[in-house]
Scaffold this motif. Structure first.
Motif, PDB file in Angstrom:
ATOM      1  N   TYR A   1       0.819  -1.219   0.000  1.00  0.00           N
ATOM      2  CA  TYR A   1       0.000   0.000   0.000  1.00  0.00           C
ATOM      3  C   TYR A   1       0.854   1.271   0.000  1.00  0.00           C
ATOM      4  CZ  TYR A   1      -3.607  -3.354   1.106  1.00  0.00           C
ATOM      5  OH  TYR A   1      -4.455  -4.429   1.071  1.00  0.00           O
ATOM      6  N   THR A   2       2.129   1.119  -0.375  1.00  0.00           N
ATOM      7  CA  THR A   2       3.026   2.274  -0.404  1.00  0.00           C
ATOM      8  C   THR A   2       3.748   2.354  -1.746  1.00  0.00           C
ATOM      9  OG1 THR A   2       4.934   1.053   0.461  1.00  0.00           O
ATOM     10  CG2 THR A   2       3.454   2.073   2.079  1.00  0.00           C
ATOM     11  N   LYS A   3       4.296   3.520  -1.980  1.00  0.00           N
ATOM     12  CA  LYS A   3       5.133   3.731  -3.161  1.00  0.00           C
ATOM     13  C   LYS A   3       6.314   4.568  -2.710  1.00  0.00           C
ATOM     14  CE  LYS A   3       4.911   5.608  -7.837  1.00  0.00           C
ATOM     15  NZ  LYS A   3       4.056   6.311  -8.809  1.00  0.00           N
ATOM     16  N   ARG A   4       7.540   4.071  -2.940  1.00  0.00           N
ATOM     17  CA  ARG A   4       8.748   4.764  -2.499  1.00  0.00           C
ATOM     18  C   ARG A   4       9.194   5.753  -3.573  1.00  0.00           C
ATOM     19  NH1 ARG A   4      13.094   1.919   1.175  1.00  0.00           N
ATOM     20  NH2 ARG A   4      14.476   3.671   1.498  1.00  0.00           N
ATOM     21  N   ILE A   5       9.448   7.007  -3.121  1.00  0.00           N
ATOM     22  CA  ILE A   5       9.869   8.058  -4.050  1.00  0.00           C
ATOM     23  C   ILE A   5      10.941   8.908  -3.375  1.00  0.00           C
ATOM     24  CG2 ILE A   5       9.122  10.046  -5.417  1.00  0.00           C
ATOM     25  CD1 ILE A   5       6.255   8.933  -5.176  1.00  0.00           C
ATOM     26  N   GLU A   6      12.214   8.732  -3.751  1.00  0.00           N
ATOM     27  CA  GLU A   6      13.335   9.571  -3.302  1.00  0.00           C
ATOM     28  C   GLU A   6      13.278   9.995  -1.836  1.00  0.00           C
ATOM     29  OE1 GLU A   6      13.899  12.886  -5.936  1.00  0.00           O
ATOM     30  OE2 GLU A   6      13.508  11.656  -7.696  1.00  0.00           O
ATOM     31  N   GLY A   7      13.516   9.061  -0.917  1.00  0.00           N
ATOM     32  CA  GLY A   7      13.569   9.388   0.507  1.00  0.00           C
ATOM     33  C   GLY A   7      12.219   9.602   1.162  1.00  0.00           C
ATOM     34  N   LYS A   8      11.166   9.309   0.425  1.00  0.00           N
ATOM     35  CA  LYS A   8       9.811   9.449   0.963  1.00  0.00           C
ATOM     36  C   LYS A   8       8.996   8.243   0.517  1.00  0.00           C
ATOM     37  CE  LYS A   8       9.895  14.462   0.803  1.00  0.00           C
ATOM     38  NZ  LYS A   8       9.294  15.675   0.281  1.00  0.00           N
ATOM     39  N   ILE A   9       7.828   8.094   1.153  1.00  0.00           N
ATOM     40  CA  ILE A   9       6.868   7.096   0.678  1.00  0.00           C
ATOM     41  C   ILE A   9       5.512   7.757   0.552  1.00  0.00           C
ATOM     42  CG2 ILE A   9       8.025   5.060   1.619  1.00  0.00           C
ATOM     43  CD1 ILE A   9       5.781   5.079   3.828  1.00  0.00           C
ATOM     44  N   GLU A  10       4.753   7.274  -0.402  1.00  0.00           N
ATOM     45  CA  GLU A  10       3.356   7.658  -0.526  1.00  0.00           C
ATOM     46  C   GLU A  10       2.546   6.512   0.057  1.00  0.00           C
ATOM     47  OE1 GLU A  10       2.238   8.552  -4.536  1.00  0.00           O
ATOM     48  OE2 GLU A  10       3.110  10.569  -4.441  1.00  0.00           O
ATOM     49  N   VAL A  11       1.636   6.862   0.951  1.00  0.00           N
ATOM     50  CA  VAL A  11       0.791   5.882   1.628  1.00  0.00           C
ATOM     51  C   VAL A  11      -0.604   5.969   1.046  1.00  0.00           C
ATOM     52  CG1 VAL A  11      -0.181   5.209   3.856  1.00  0.00           C
ATOM     53  CG2 VAL A  11       2.153   6.099   3.734  1.00  0.00           C
ATOM     54  N   GLY A  12      -1.094   4.842   0.518  1.00  0.00           N
ATOM     55  CA  GLY A  12      -2.394   4.834  -0.145  1.00  0.00           C
ATOM     56  C   GLY A  12      -3.504   4.190   0.663  1.00  0.00           C
ATOM     57  N   ILE A  13      -3.340   4.118   1.982  1.00  0.00           N
ATOM     58  CA  ILE A  13      -4.364   3.512   2.838  1.00  0.00           C
ATOM     59  C   ILE A  13      -4.174   4.020   4.260  1.00  0.00           C
ATOM     60  CG2 ILE A  13      -3.034   1.459   3.434  1.00  0.00           C
ATOM     61  CD1 ILE A  13      -5.619  -0.175   3.177  1.00  0.00           C
ATOM     62  N   SER A  14      -5.267   4.102   5.009  1.00  0.00           N
ATOM     63  CA  SER A  14      -5.184   4.470   6.426  1.00  0.00           C
ATOM     64  C   SER A  14      -4.955   3.210   7.251  1.00  0.00           C
ATOM     65  CB  SER A  14      -6.486   5.118   6.896  1.00  0.00           C
ATOM     66  OG  SER A  14      -6.722   6.317   6.222  1.00  0.00           O
ATOM     67  N   VAL A  15      -4.313   3.378   8.388  1.00  0.00           N
ATOM     68  CA  VAL A  15      -4.130   2.277   9.331  1.00  0.00           C
ATOM     69  C   VAL A  15      -4.470   2.794  10.721  1.00  0.00           C
ATOM     70  CG1 VAL A  15      -1.661   2.684   9.740  1.00  0.00           C
ATOM     71  CG2 VAL A  15      -2.563   0.399   9.993  1.00  0.00           C
ATOM     72  N   THR A  16      -5.024   1.927  11.551  1.00  0.00           N
ATOM     73  CA  THR A  16      -5.383   2.317  12.918  1.00  0.00           C
ATOM     74  C   THR A  16      -4.230   2.017  13.862  1.00  0.00           C
ATOM     75  OG1 THR A  16      -6.373   0.157  13.312  1.00  0.00           O
ATOM     76  CG2 THR A  16      -7.840   1.908  12.552  1.00  0.00           C
ATOM     77  N   PRO A  17      -4.180   2.662  15.024  1.00  0.00           N
ATOM     78  CA  PRO A  17      -3.135   2.343  15.995  1.00  0.00           C
ATOM     79  C   PRO A  17      -3.170   0.847  16.320  1.00  0.00           C
ATOM     80  CG  PRO A  17      -4.271   4.338  16.649  1.00  0.00           C
ATOM     81  CD  PRO A  17      -5.035   3.761  15.492  1.00  0.00           C
ATOM     82  N   GLY A  18      -2.009   0.228  16.300  1.00  0.00           N
ATOM     83  CA  GLY A  18      -1.900  -1.213  16.546  1.00  0.00           C
ATOM     84  C   GLY A  18      -2.063  -2.043  15.293  1.00  0.00           C
ATOM     85  N   GLY A  19      -2.363  -1.406  14.169  1.00  0.00           N
ATOM     86  CA  GLY A  19      -2.545  -2.129  12.913  1.00  0.00           C
ATOM     87  C   GLY A  19      -1.269  -2.817  12.470  1.00  0.00           C
ATOM     88  N   ASN A  20      -1.358  -4.089  12.138  1.00  0.00           N
ATOM     89  CA  ASN A  20      -0.237  -4.912  11.661  1.00  0.00           C
ATOM     90  C   ASN A  20       0.900  -5.004  12.679  1.00  0.00           C
ATOM     91  OD1 ASN A  20      -1.436  -5.490   9.098  1.00  0.00           O
ATOM     92  ND2 ASN A  20      -0.923  -3.407   8.490  1.00  0.00           N
ATOM     93  N   VAL A  21       0.526  -4.950  13.963  1.00  0.00           N
ATOM     94  CA  VAL A  21       1.503  -5.049  15.042  1.00  0.00           C
ATOM     95  C   VAL A  21       1.126  -6.212  15.957  1.00  0.00           C
ATOM     96  CG1 VAL A  21       2.464  -3.895  17.092  1.00  0.00           C
ATOM     97  CG2 VAL A  21       2.004  -2.581  15.014  1.00  0.00           C
ATOM     98  N   SER A  22       2.096  -7.063  16.267  1.00  0.00           N
ATOM     99  CA  SER A  22       1.913  -8.111  17.282  1.00  0.00           C
ATOM    100  C   SER A  22       2.390  -7.519  18.593  1.00  0.00           C
ATOM    101  CB  SER A  22       2.734  -9.349  16.938  1.00  0.00           C
ATOM    102  OG  SER A  22       2.269  -9.939  15.757  1.00  0.00           O
TER     103      SER A  22
END
Length: 175
Positions: free
Chosen positions: A116-137
Motif C-alpha cells: 500500500y506504499t510507493k517509495r519516491i526519493e527518501g519518501k513514501i506515498e501511503v495509499g491507505i489508512s491504518v489504525t493504531p496497533g494495525g499490523n503489530v503483534s
C-alpha cells in the motif's frame, strides 16, 4: 422379577467404582530432564510456565513501514499521504522501513504493508489508512509471562518444541 441363580450378591456399579478408587494408589513417576533437540514425541512431566512474554516486544506482523497511525488518516489510493523516511525514531510525518518480526521503532504505533506504499526519493506515498496497533503483534500477545505454555502430560510435537525454544528453554522435564 426372577433372579438368576448366582447373581444375588452382585455389587452395583457405583459401589464397585468406589471400592476400586479406594484401592488405587497414585504412583509418582520419575522424570528426567533432557535437551529440547531430543524431546520430540516425549511427554511433559509438569506444566511449563512462560518465564517471559512472547513476543517480548511489540513487533511488525508484516513487511512495510512503521508509522504513527494518525499520519495516515484520510489516505487513499486517490489521495495518498507522503511521509519522510527515517532510520531512527518515528516522528510526526515520518516512516521507517521494517520487516516482519522486527521490533517496532520508538514513536511508531502501526505498520503499513509494503503493497500500500510507493517509495519516491527518501519518501513514501501511503495509499491507505491504518489504525493504531494495525499490523503489530503486541508484547505478550502469544504467551504472557507466568502463563502455562504447555500442560503436563503433553506429547511434544514440533510446534511445542518451537514454542519452548522461543521462550528461551533449552531443556524440558519429561516422564
Amino acid at each position: 422379577m426372577a433372579r438368576l441363580k448366582g447373581f444375588e450378591k452382585l455389587t452395583n456399579i457405583d459401589e464397585a467404582l468406589s471400592i476400586l478408587l479406594r484401592k488405587l494408589e497414585p504412583v509418582s513417576l520419575a522424570f528426567e530432564q533432557i535437551p529440547l533437540h531430543v524431546a520430540l514425541g516425549r511427554v511433559t512431566a509438569e506444566d511449563i510456565q512462560a518465564k517471559n512474554d512472547l513476543p517480548s516486544f511489540d513487533r511488525s506482523a508484516v513487511d512495510g513501514y512503521a508509522v504513527k497511525a494518525r499520519d495516515t488518516f484520510g489516505a487513499s489510493q486517490f489521495n495518498p499521504k507522503t511521509l519522510k523516511l527515517t532510520e531512527n525514531e518515528v516522528r510526526e510525518g515520518e516512516a521507517r522501513q521494517i520487516w516482519t518480526g522486527n521490533a517496532l521503532p520508538r514513536g511508531a504505533d502501526a505498520v503499513i504493508m509494503l503493497e500500500y506504499t510507493k517509495r519516491i526519493e527518501g519518501k513514501i506515498e501511503v495509499g491507505i489508512s491504518v489504525t493504531p496497533g494495525g499490523n503489530v503483534s503486541k508484547k505478550g500477545e502469544d504467551v504472557q509471562r507466568g502463563e502455562v505454555a504447555i500442560k503436563a502430560g503433553t506429547r511434544l510435537k514440533p510446534h511445542h518444541l518451537g514454542l519452548l525454544a522461543a521462550l528461551g528453554e533449552t531443556h524440558v522435564n519429561i516422564v
